[in-house]
Design a protein around this motif. Structure first.
Motif, short mmCIF file in Angstrom:
data_model
loop_
_atom_site.label_atom_id
_atom_site.label_comp_id
_atom_site.label_asym_id
_atom_site.label_seq_id
_atom_site.Cartn_x
_atom_site.Cartn_y
_atom_site.Cartn_z
N GLY A 75 72.23 -8.75 25.91
CA GLY A 75 73.31 -9.72 25.73
C GLY A 75 72.98 -10.80 24.71
N ILE A 76 71.72 -11.20 24.68
CA ILE A 76 71.29 -12.20 23.69
C ILE A 76 71.29 -11.57 22.31
CG2 ILE A 76 69.32 -13.58 22.92
CD1 ILE A 76 68.81 -14.24 25.88
N LEU A 77 70.76 -10.36 22.21
CA LEU A 77 70.76 -9.67 20.91
C LEU A 77 72.19 -9.50 20.41
CD1 LEU A 77 68.05 -6.94 21.54
CD2 LEU A 77 67.83 -9.01 20.13
N ALA A 78 73.10 -9.08 21.29
CA ALA A 78 74.49 -8.88 20.89
C ALA A 78 75.12 -10.18 20.41
CB ALA A 78 75.30 -8.30 22.05
N GLY A 79 74.80 -11.28 21.07
CA GLY A 79 75.32 -12.58 20.66
C GLY A 79 74.86 -12.99 19.27
N LEU A 80 73.73 -12.45 18.86
CA LEU A 80 73.18 -12.71 17.52
C LEU A 80 73.62 -11.65 16.51
CD1 LEU A 80 69.56 -13.70 18.57
CD2 LEU A 80 71.36 -15.25 17.74
N GLY A 81 74.41 -10.68 16.98
CA GLY A 81 74.83 -9.60 16.10
C GLY A 81 73.73 -8.59 15.84
N LEU A 82 72.82 -8.46 16.79
CA LEU A 82 71.68 -7.55 16.66
C LEU A 82 71.69 -6.52 17.78
CD1 LEU A 82 68.93 -10.25 16.00
CD2 LEU A 82 70.07 -8.83 14.28
N ARG A 83 70.87 -5.50 17.64
CA ARG A 83 70.65 -4.54 18.72
C ARG A 83 69.19 -4.12 18.67
NH1 ARG A 83 70.91 1.06 16.88
NH2 ARG A 83 71.30 1.03 14.66
N ALA A 84 68.68 -3.69 19.81
CA ALA A 84 67.29 -3.25 19.90
C ALA A 84 67.16 -1.84 19.35
CB ALA A 84 66.82 -3.29 21.35
N VAL A 85 66.03 -1.57 18.75
CA VAL A 85 65.69 -0.21 18.31
C VAL A 85 64.42 0.19 19.04
CG1 VAL A 85 66.85 -0.37 16.08
CG2 VAL A 85 64.48 -1.10 16.29
N ALA A 86 64.09 1.46 18.97
CA ALA A 86 62.93 1.96 19.71
C ALA A 86 61.67 1.16 19.40
CB ALA A 86 62.69 3.43 19.38
N ARG A 94 69.14 0.54 7.87
CA ARG A 94 69.28 -0.91 7.90
C ARG A 94 67.90 -1.55 8.01
NH1 ARG A 94 73.77 -0.46 12.37
NH2 ARG A 94 75.50 0.10 11.06
N PRO A 95 67.70 -2.68 7.35
CA PRO A 95 66.40 -3.34 7.47
C PRO A 95 66.20 -3.88 8.89
CG PRO A 95 67.91 -4.70 6.22
CD PRO A 95 68.61 -3.40 6.48
N SER A 96 65.01 -3.76 9.41
CA SER A 96 64.74 -4.28 10.74
C SER A 96 64.05 -5.63 10.62
CB SER A 96 63.87 -3.31 11.54
OG SER A 96 62.63 -3.13 10.90
N ILE A 97 64.16 -6.41 11.68
CA ILE A 97 63.49 -7.72 11.71
C ILE A 97 62.58 -7.76 12.92
CG2 ILE A 97 65.38 -8.88 10.50
CD1 ILE A 97 66.24 -10.03 13.21
N GLY A 98 61.61 -8.60 12.87
CA GLY A 98 60.67 -8.74 13.97
C GLY A 98 61.15 -9.74 15.01
N GLU A 99 60.43 -9.76 16.11
CA GLU A 99 60.79 -10.65 17.21
C GLU A 99 60.77 -12.12 16.78
OE1 GLU A 99 58.89 -11.53 21.48
OE2 GLU A 99 59.46 -9.45 21.14
N ALA A 100 59.83 -12.48 15.92
CA ALA A 100 59.75 -13.87 15.47
C ALA A 100 61.03 -14.29 14.76
CB ALA A 100 58.54 -14.06 14.55
N GLU A 101 61.59 -13.40 13.95
CA GLU A 101 62.84 -13.70 13.24
C GLU A 101 64.00 -13.80 14.22
OE1 GLU A 101 65.74 -14.50 10.38
OE2 GLU A 101 63.56 -14.73 10.31
N VAL A 102 64.00 -12.98 15.26
CA VAL A 102 65.05 -13.06 16.28
C VAL A 102 64.99 -14.45 16.94
CG1 VAL A 102 65.90 -12.16 18.48
CG2 VAL A 102 65.07 -10.58 16.73
N LEU A 103 63.80 -14.92 17.23
CA LEU A 103 63.66 -16.24 17.86
C LEU A 103 64.14 -17.35 16.93
CD1 LEU A 103 60.24 -15.82 19.70
CD2 LEU A 103 62.55 -15.52 20.59
N VAL A 104 63.81 -17.24 15.65
CA VAL A 104 64.29 -18.23 14.67
C VAL A 104 65.81 -18.25 14.66
CG1 VAL A 104 64.42 -18.73 12.18
CG2 VAL A 104 62.21 -18.18 13.24
N ARG A 105 66.41 -17.07 14.64
CA ARG A 105 67.88 -16.97 14.64
C ARG A 105 68.49 -17.51 15.91
NH1 ARG A 105 69.58 -11.31 11.66
NH2 ARG A 105 68.25 -11.58 9.83
#
Length: 82
Positions: free
Chosen positions: A56-67, A4-15
């Motif tokens: 919990g914030i990542l989950a609310g956005l439909g995301l999960r953390a990776v290493a 799956r394509p990964s996104i950076g922290e900046a994109e998480v904040l935009v979302r």
């Protein structure tokens, strides 16, 4: 298995910011996803400590953390170790 394509922290904040606007504000989004409004605010303002964005914030956005990636504390700017 495709990667799956990964996104950076900046994109998480935009979302997160867009999701909060769409929900009617940080408090409404936080309540809807079972996280504190304080945590949402701290993520948006860049105050989240060494632990990154709460799960919990990542989950609310439909995301999960990776290493995360790490580098040597002894690395110089040229990339060579001292």
């Amino acid at each position: 298995m495709s990667r799956r394509p990964s996104i950076g922290e900046a994109e998480v904040l935009v979302r997160l910011e867009a999701a909060c606007r769409s929900a009617g504000g940080q408090r409404a989004w936080a309540r809807r996803h079972g996280v504190s409004q304080t945590a949402v605010s701290e993520v948006i303002r860049g105050i989240r400590g060494e632990h990154g964005i709460p799960p919990g914030i990542l989950a609310g956005l439909g995301l999960r953390a990776v290493a995360r990636a790490y580098e040597s504390a002894n690395a110089t700017e040229s990339g060579k170790e001292r």
